[in-house]
Design an enzyme around this catalytic site. Structure first.
Site, PDB file in Angstrom:
ATOM      1  N   ASP A  34       0.851  -1.193   0.000  1.00 48.33           N
ATOM      2  CA  ASP A  34       0.000   0.000   0.000  1.00 48.33           C
ATOM      3  C   ASP A  34       0.884   1.239   0.000  1.00 48.33           C
ATOM      4  O   ASP A  34       1.618   1.481   0.949  1.00 48.33           O
ATOM      5  CB  ASP A  34      -0.898  -0.050   1.251  1.00 48.33           C
ATOM      6  CG  ASP A  34      -1.598   1.264   1.540  1.00 48.33           C
ATOM      7  OD1 ASP A  34      -1.796   2.063   0.602  1.00 48.33           O
ATOM      8  OD2 ASP A  34      -1.960   1.489   2.725  1.00 48.33           O
ATOM      9  N   ASP A  38      -4.198   3.993   2.470  1.00 51.53           N
ATOM     10  CA  ASP A  38      -5.616   3.725   2.697  1.00 51.53           C
ATOM     11  C   ASP A  38      -5.877   2.277   3.109  1.00 51.53           C
ATOM     12  O   ASP A  38      -7.026   1.860   3.232  1.00 51.53           O
ATOM     13  CB  ASP A  38      -6.443   4.078   1.456  1.00 51.53           C
ATOM     14  CG  ASP A  38      -6.099   3.211   0.247  1.00 51.53           C
ATOM     15  OD1 ASP A  38      -5.171   2.364   0.340  1.00 51.53           O
ATOM     16  OD2 ASP A  38      -6.758   3.381  -0.807  1.00 51.53           O
ATOM     17  N   ASP A 212      -9.005 -15.276 -17.221  1.00 47.65           N
ATOM     18  CA  ASP A 212      -9.878 -15.760 -16.163  1.00 47.65           C
ATOM     19  C   ASP A 212     -10.980 -16.642 -16.749  1.00 47.65           C
ATOM     20  O   ASP A 212     -11.560 -16.330 -17.790  1.00 47.65           O
ATOM     21  CB  ASP A 212     -10.500 -14.555 -15.443  1.00 47.65           C
ATOM     22  CG  ASP A 212     -11.285 -14.933 -14.211  1.00 47.65           C
ATOM     23  OD1 ASP A 212     -10.705 -15.548 -13.300  1.00 47.65           O
ATOM     24  OD2 ASP A 212     -12.491 -14.610 -14.168  1.00 47.65           O
ATOM     25  N   GLU A 266      -6.683 -19.843 -17.158  1.00 46.92           N
ATOM     26  CA  GLU A 266      -7.230 -20.490 -15.970  1.00 46.92           C
ATOM     27  C   GLU A 266      -8.227 -21.520 -16.487  1.00 46.92           C
ATOM     28  O   GLU A 266      -9.349 -21.179 -16.867  1.00 46.92           O
ATOM     29  CB  GLU A 266      -7.931 -19.486 -15.053  1.00 46.92           C
ATOM     30  CG  GLU A 266      -8.467 -20.147 -13.797  1.00 46.92           C
ATOM     31  CD  GLU A 266      -9.527 -19.327 -13.071  1.00 46.92           C
ATOM     32  OE1 GLU A 266      -9.660 -19.489 -11.852  1.00 46.92           O
ATOM     33  OE2 GLU A 266     -10.235 -18.548 -13.735  1.00 46.92           O
TER      34      GLU A 266
END
Length: 543
Positions: A34, A38, A212, A266
């Protein structure tokens, strides 16, 4: 089982192609680093941690979706495929990241989500408003006197019906969450749009795409019922023949670009024959080897899945890939510490006892085994730190849609997605900057203070040091070896193979075993004394 002398060869037309032997590191962006404070990983944090990845010794990075998204499924519900979600950064930052990745001598693969989009995508919002704009999705009238029942009996992968009814009475298909409507790949607009999306990112320098749900884009004509006793090798919502022409068209797009731009699928399918079709020349370059990931930590099953994998890939001239964990599965350190070490996507053993010391010991051995095999390999972020599954996340903090869709019976995948520990003795362990205004989006265990990258970098016996040594040797030594594998005759409970003058030996038994004849121990998951390989250990040898 094949004869001891059986040898596998998969290198064919392009043995120098980088993707055939690459070590690729998976970055789950929101949990990697990060930079903004946040509590959510972003591109700024990732850019600062690129030296860690360079020094680790991987060849390429795969980033989970970074696109504009309402985050109903952690970014796998895309509202805009040509821009970066503000929580992660900006398109300009993405372009800078791609350049910096290349400057570090690495390549970058981005996630592509073509089976479905977000219900906030402009196309779907238009479809809800105008019936004539619904052909890009699967809208149908329902069954029953008043259309009150779903059009068929399909169930969502996340639990519950795969259909949701809209205000005017029609139903739309979503094989995942309701916020993820399936796209209709029979529509030419959908096909044209995704070819343009590919060009958009290829023009910006990405080296490939992870696809995906690569097996799910095309549905069987008429969307027939599955029935009460379905044939899992012939389901109407996966592995339909038309999907292969999509990938052939994508290859025509990517092959027009200089360099080796790749597609990684995938592909979750029940038979090797189905899986292999996706890797034929002119389709996907490679696909994830889930059979290896799911296998038990036992000599017989491990050797059998290696045999099956090499045979399947050799038949189509594709390189095998090897992976132990990812963002959808239980971390293998925890899994390997259990009495039952196999995994499947329906795993309900959350909280089952796990011996952490045994899990780490086996994970170290599994890392060396995986990195020694011919082909490519994937490392999920945190594997190199030996992170465990986090199984005590408070229920009110769980964010995986599976938790709600299963009526709170399946805690989902958040346990393997907890933000990485980088440094320090207290959360956020360097995940966020010191002046961060928010806690990490999922809580980190206090015990992880011993597993931070900073702590492990200074310890030559750590998991991180083992990965660095193995990846360096893989690149400098193993890369020059023949891409072949020959089994050695060894005692029951032991798996051993050679590649040229290199040998890999794994002891799955509970007792030390003698190593085969060798001139040098190159690397071992635990210390080797008097040429005896301890239990649950792996050694790399020079013969």
């Amino acid at each position: 089982m094949p004869n001891i002398s059986q040898e596998y060869m998969f290198m064919t037309l392009t043995p120098s192609a980088w993707w055939r032997t690459a070590a690729i590191y998976q970055i789950y962006v929101r949990s990697f680093a990060d930079g903004s404070g946040d509590g959510i990983g972003d591109l700024a944090g990732l850019r600062r941690r690129l030296p860690h990845l360079r020094d680790l010794g991987v060849d390429a990075l795969w980033l989970t979706p970074w696109y504009v998204s309402p985050m109903a499924d952690a970014g796998y519900d895309v509202a805009d495929y040509r821009d970066i979600d503000p929580v992660f950064g900006t398109l300009a930052e993405a372009e800078e990241l791609i350049a910096e990745v290349h400057a570090h001598g690495l390549r970058i693969i981005v996630d592509l989500v073509p089976n479905h989009c977000s219900d906030q995508h402009p196309w779907f919002r238009e479809a809800l408003a105008v019936r004539s704009a619904r052909d890009r999705f699967w809208f149908m009238e329902g069954r029953g006197e008043h259309g009150e029942s779903p059009p068929n009996d399909w169930q969502s992968y996340f639990g519950g019906p795969a259909w949701t009814r809209v205000a005017d009475g029609e139903w739309y298909l979503h094989m995942f969450a309701p916020e993820q409507p399936d796209l209709n790949w029979e529509n030419p607009e959908v096909r044209e749009e995704f070819e343009e999306i590919l060009r958009f990112w290829l023009d910006r320098g990405v080296d490939g795409f992870r696809v995906d749900v690569a097996h799910g884009l095309v549905k069987k004509d008429g969307l027939p019922d599955v029935g009460s006793d379905p044939d899992i090798s012939d389901l109407p919502y996966q592995d339909c023949d038309g999907v292969h022409e999509i990938y052939r068209s994508w290859r025509r797009v990517s092959d027009a670009y200089e360099g080796e731009r790749v597609f990684v699928g995938e592909v979750w399918l029940p038979t090797p024959a189905q899986f292999a079709r996706y890797l034929r020349p002119g389709e996907l370059h490679s696909a994830f080897n889930f059979e290896f990931l799911c296998g038990a930590w036992e000599a017989g099953p491990v050797r059998e899945v290696i045999d099956a994998t090499l045979t399947t890939h050799a038949a189509v001239g594709a390189p095998p890939t090897w992976v132990l964990s990812n963002h959808d599965t239980i971390r293998h350190v925890t899994r390997y510490g259990r009495a039952e070490t196999a995994f499947d996507m329906g795993d309900k053993r959350h909280g089952a006892p796990s011996d952490p010391e045994l899990g780490v010991r086996r994970a170290r051995a599994a890392a060396l085994l995986t990195l020694a095999l011919p082909g490519g390999v994937y490392v999920y972020q945190g594997d190199e730190l030996g992170l465990t599954e986090v199984e005590d996340i408070p229920e009110h903090l769980l964010q995986d849609p599976t938790w709600e869709r299963s009526n709170h019976t399946d805690r989902g995948r958040d346990g393997c997605r907890v933000p990485l520990p980088w440094s320090g003795d207290q959360p956020p362990f360097g995940f966020s900057p010191p002046d961060a205004q928010a806690e990490p989006w999922l809580p980190q265990p206090l015990a992880w203070k011993a597993l931070t990258a900073e702590a492990q970098a200074a310890d030559p016996r750590s998991m991180l040091s083992l990965y660095r040594a193995a990846l360096a040797m893989r690149r400098d030594v193993l890369a020059r070896l023949p891409q072949t594998l020959t089994w050695l005759a060894v005692a029951p409970g032991v798996v051993a193979f050679t590649r040229g003058d290199f040998a890999c030996v794994v002891n799955f038994t509970g007792e030390p075993v003698p190593l085969p004849a060798h001139s040098e121990v190159l690397l071992a998951s635990v210390p080797v004394v008097d040429a005896l390989l301890p239990s649950d250990a792996c050694a790399w040898l020079r013969r």
